[in-house]
Design a protein around this motif. Structure first.
Motif, PDB file in Angstrom:
ATOM      1  N   ILE A   1      -6.231   1.338   1.028  1.00  0.00           N
ATOM      2  CA  ILE A   1      -6.502   0.896   2.393  1.00  0.00           C
ATOM      3  C   ILE A   1      -7.902   0.287   2.496  1.00  0.00           C
ATOM      4  CG2 ILE A   1      -6.868   1.708   4.757  1.00  0.00           C
ATOM      5  CD1 ILE A   1      -4.535   3.688   4.264  1.00  0.00           C
ATOM      6  N   GLU A   2      -8.867   0.924   1.875  1.00  0.00           N
ATOM      7  CA  GLU A   2     -10.220   0.374   1.878  1.00  0.00           C
ATOM      8  C   GLU A   2     -10.273  -0.954   1.128  1.00  0.00           C
ATOM      9  OE1 GLU A   2     -12.705   1.487   3.720  1.00  0.00           O
ATOM     10  OE2 GLU A   2     -11.228   2.931   4.455  1.00  0.00           O
ATOM     11  N   ALA A   3      -9.494  -1.068   0.044  1.00  0.00           N
ATOM     12  CA  ALA A   3      -9.447  -2.330  -0.699  1.00  0.00           C
ATOM     13  C   ALA A   3      -8.864  -3.440   0.156  1.00  0.00           C
ATOM     14  CB  ALA A   3      -8.624  -2.155  -1.982  1.00  0.00           C
ATOM     15  N   GLY A   4      -7.826  -3.122   0.937  1.00  0.00           N
ATOM     16  CA  GLY A   4      -7.233  -4.122   1.820  1.00  0.00           C
ATOM     17  C   GLY A   4      -8.226  -4.640   2.847  1.00  0.00           C
ATOM     18  N   LYS A   5      -8.992  -3.729   3.423  1.00  0.00           N
ATOM     19  CA  LYS A   5     -10.026  -4.147   4.375  1.00  0.00           C
ATOM     20  C   LYS A   5     -11.042  -5.056   3.693  1.00  0.00           C
ATOM     21  CE  LYS A   5      -9.841   0.223   6.998  1.00  0.00           C
ATOM     22  NZ  LYS A   5     -10.627   1.436   7.340  1.00  0.00           N
ATOM     23  N   ALA A   6     -11.474  -4.666   2.501  1.00  0.00           N
ATOM     24  CA  ALA A   6     -12.498  -5.424   1.790  1.00  0.00           C
ATOM     25  C   ALA A   6     -12.017  -6.811   1.404  1.00  0.00           C
ATOM     26  CB  ALA A   6     -12.941  -4.646   0.548  1.00  0.00           C
ATOM     27  N   GLU A   7     -10.711  -6.947   1.154  1.00  0.00           N
ATOM     28  CA  GLU A   7     -10.160  -8.247   0.744  1.00  0.00           C
ATOM     29  C   GLU A   7      -9.930  -9.185   1.924  1.00  0.00           C
ATOM     30  OE1 GLU A   7      -7.524  -7.762  -3.244  1.00  0.00           O
ATOM     31  OE2 GLU A   7      -6.780  -6.615  -1.530  1.00  0.00           O
ATOM     32  N   GLY A   8     -10.077  -8.683   3.141  1.00  0.00           N
ATOM     33  CA  GLY A   8      -9.939  -9.541   4.302  1.00  0.00           C
ATOM     34  C   GLY A   8      -8.630  -9.439   5.043  1.00  0.00           C
ATOM     35  N   GLY A  62      -2.945  19.578   5.762  1.00  0.00           N
ATOM     36  CA  GLY A  62      -2.185  18.980   4.677  1.00  0.00           C
ATOM     37  C   GLY A  62      -2.706  17.597   4.333  1.00  0.00           C
ATOM     38  N   PHE A  63      -1.912  16.860   3.565  1.00  0.00           N
ATOM     39  CA  PHE A  63      -2.371  15.601   2.978  1.00  0.00           C
ATOM     40  C   PHE A  63      -1.764  14.407   3.725  1.00  0.00           C
ATOM     41  CE2 PHE A  63      -1.806  18.780  -0.552  1.00  0.00           C
ATOM     42  CZ  PHE A  63      -3.113  19.243  -0.496  1.00  0.00           C
ATOM     43  N   PHE A  64      -2.199  14.211   4.965  1.00  0.00           N
ATOM     44  CA  PHE A  64      -1.592  13.232   5.864  1.00  0.00           C
ATOM     45  C   PHE A  64      -2.409  11.942   5.933  1.00  0.00           C
ATOM     46  CE2 PHE A  64      -0.441  17.460   7.443  1.00  0.00           C
ATOM     47  CZ  PHE A  64       0.934  17.346   7.584  1.00  0.00           C
ATOM     48  N   VAL A  65      -1.706  10.813   5.851  1.00  0.00           N
ATOM     49  CA  VAL A  65      -2.293   9.496   6.097  1.00  0.00           C
ATOM     50  C   VAL A  65      -1.440   8.808   7.153  1.00  0.00           C
ATOM     51  CG1 VAL A  65      -2.767   7.213   5.123  1.00  0.00           C
ATOM     52  CG2 VAL A  65      -3.340   9.271   3.815  1.00  0.00           C
ATOM     53  N   GLU A  66      -2.087   8.172   8.104  1.00  0.00           N
ATOM     54  CA  GLU A  66      -1.373   7.516   9.191  1.00  0.00           C
ATOM     55  C   GLU A  66      -0.483   6.377   8.682  1.00  0.00           C
ATOM     56  OE1 GLU A  66      -4.818   7.933  12.661  1.00  0.00           O
ATOM     57  OE2 GLU A  66      -4.674   6.114  11.423  1.00  0.00           O
ATOM     58  N   PRO A  67       0.655   6.131   9.355  1.00  0.00           N
ATOM     59  CA  PRO A  67       1.423   4.916   9.063  1.00  0.00           C
ATOM     60  C   PRO A  67       0.523   3.703   9.264  1.00  0.00           C
ATOM     61  CG  PRO A  67       2.653   6.394  10.501  1.00  0.00           C
ATOM     62  CD  PRO A  67       1.263   6.937  10.422  1.00  0.00           C
ATOM     63  N   THR A  68       0.463   2.854   8.266  1.00  0.00           N
ATOM     64  CA  THR A  68      -0.556   1.808   8.217  1.00  0.00           C
ATOM     65  C   THR A  68       0.094   0.447   8.017  1.00  0.00           C
ATOM     66  OG1 THR A  68      -2.204   3.341   7.335  1.00  0.00           O
ATOM     67  CG2 THR A  68      -2.574   1.006   6.895  1.00  0.00           C
TER      68      THR A  68
END
Length: 488
Positions: free
Chosen positions: A348-355, A371-377
């Motif tokens: 996700i951070e890579a996607g932001k960095a790539e524009g 727990g190990f939750f990540v939002e639907p993105t």
């Protein structure tokens, strides 16, 4: 207090602890807490399992006694069905499966598939006359014979472990092979229960073995490099699949690999009910932890703004409708581990960095608990050369890519190292079929068609794997073909 009893090894017909009583923690993804302890096998334990499987194949009639193995595997299947509730509870707590996910794929689906696997098995022609023929002046009566491939090392993943175990182990045993199951360290109990029930049913010693452990490299490479193991059936990441091919080369063992994917859905400009098709593209089932999950959405540039608006609304509406352990309609829970959560956040951070532009999610969902939750993105304004468009994230992340015309859509879909699955939608069925035939993947769903089922062969092109699982072709993976020619 743990939720479940400790998992044991099943080796040479006996349930037992690992060497020295070694165990390791089985962590539940919903809470980050221990749900059980599992046997932590040593090299000596795996050595015993390999020796037992080899002996059972070479020295017993398992590989030739079709009636015996059909009877015992049928009993195993019925025993598994009787444990539906316990399997479901383990899948929920150990794998992180949501309630509806258990019914669709984690437990109910594979249990229902068992009967279909027997139907396929009953169609196998073990001996097939090939007719008489004279070649080079020699008259011969020819017969094609199917025989078991030998000792099979089954290496299963953590995302849908019971589903994969059923799809591999039932056909391998029915084909006459002997089997060693090595599950992923994160999900040992759903394999341990198979060993427990095999002991209860009364399998001959060594025919089926279950070896759990926290060190996948140690146990997996023992299976992959040992010449007594004839075949490896692996489902997991492409990186590990390459390692298995490399390590298996020295003994020239057969390798079946079902690996990663970066599957694309193409919505052509004439897609019926375009908004609904776009909204249904949210990556949420089992938090996106599926190799065949559609994670690239290709939409026509002429309708791109419309698609983005639909996705913004769809994700906003879904933002609270996930992550509930008790909700019977929920399909999305946590990721399997803290490690996987951190890996997904790295993408996700890579996607932001790539524009790329983030229109939904992008955060750890700390409001869901420990727990190990990540939002639907969801990312839009993605180009197909970005990391998030090229690499398998294995999390709840959708990337949206515009295309100019039909040829451009096909080019983008095929511009991938992977080729596992895909989808095409169009108001013109012939057009949709034409496009589907040009997509370089093992399965393609057209206008909502389901292309993944146990009676259909499943496997990928390119770096998505080698060979086919399920269907008649899946049984062939566990069979050798012999030709016997008798002088007339």
């Amino acid at each position: 207090m743990t939720l479940f009893s400790d998992g044991q090894l099943y080796i040479a017909g006996k349930l037992r602890d690992a060497e020295g009583g070694a165990k390791y923690e089985d962590i539940g993804p919903w809470t980050g807490e221990i749900v059980a302890y599992a046997a932590d096998a040593s090299a000596a334990d795996m050595e015993e399992a390999i020796a037992a499987a080899r002996h059972a194949f070479d020295e017993t009639d398992w590989s030739t006694n079709i009636a015996l193995r059909r009877k015992l595997v049928k009993k195993l299947g019925e025993a598994l069905k009787a444990e539906r509730e316990r399997l479901s509870e383990i899948a929920r707590h150990e794998v992180g499966a949501a309630v509806l996910g258990v019914r669709i794929a984690h437990v109910d689906g594979p249990l229902n598939d068992i009967d279909t696997l027997f139907e396929i098995f009953d169609t196998i022609e073990w001996e097939k006359p090939l007719g008489d023929r004279s070649s080079w002046g020699i008259a011969s009566k020819r017969t094609l014979v199917k025989e078991a491939a030998g000792v099979v090392g089954v290496i299963t993943p953590w995302n849908v472990p019971f589903y994969i175990t059923v799809g591999k182990v039932i056909p391998a045993l029915l084909a006459g092979c002997t089997v060693i199951i090595k599950p992923a360290p994160d999900t040992p109990l759903l394999s341990a229960i198979v060993g427990e029930l095999a002991a209860k049913v009364g399998f001959p010693a060594g025919v089926l073995n279950v070896v759990t452990g926290k060190d996948p490299a140690l146990l997996g490479e023992m299976l992959t490099t040992d010449k007594r193991v004839d075949l490896i059936s692996f489902t997991g990441s492409t990186g590990v699949g390459k390692r298995i091919m490399e390590k298996g080369a020295d003994t020239l063992k057969r390798i079946f690999l079902e690996l990663g994917g970066k599957s694309a859905a193409i919505l052509l400009e004439d897609t019926p009910d375009f908004a609904t098709a776009v909204a249904q593209s949210i990556v949420c089932f089992h938090a996106g932890q599926g190799c065949a999950t559609i994670t690239r959405l290709l939409v026509p540039r002429s309708r791109y703004d419309e698609a983005v608006a639909v996705l913004e609304a769809a994700y906003a509406g879904y933002s609270q409708a996930w992550g509930d352990f008790e909700d019977p309609n929920n399909v999305m829970g946590p990721l399997i581990s803290a490690r996987q959560r951190d890996r997904v956040m790295g993408f996700i951070e890579a996607g932001k960095a790539e524009g790329a532009r983030l229109i939904a999610g992008g955060n750890v969902a700390s409001d869901k608990g420990n727990g190990f939750f990540v939002e639907p993105t969801c990312f839009v304004d993605v180009t197909n050369d970005m990391k998030i468009a090229r690499e398998e994230i294995f999390g709840p992340v959708l990337v949206v890519i515009p295309f100019e015309d039909e040829e451009d859509a096909i080019r983008i879909a095929n511009d991938s190292d992977y080729g596992l699955s895909g989808a095409v939608r169009s108001a013109d069925p012939e057009r949709a079929m034409r496009v589907a035939k040009r997509i370089r993947t093992g399965t393609v769903g057209v206008n909502g068609g389901l292309s993944i089922a146990v009676d259909l062969p499943f496997g990928g092109y390119k770096q998505s794997g080698i060979g086919k699982e399920w269907g008649a072709e899946g049984f062939d993976e566990y069979l050798e073909t012999k030709v016997i020619s008798v002088g007339a």
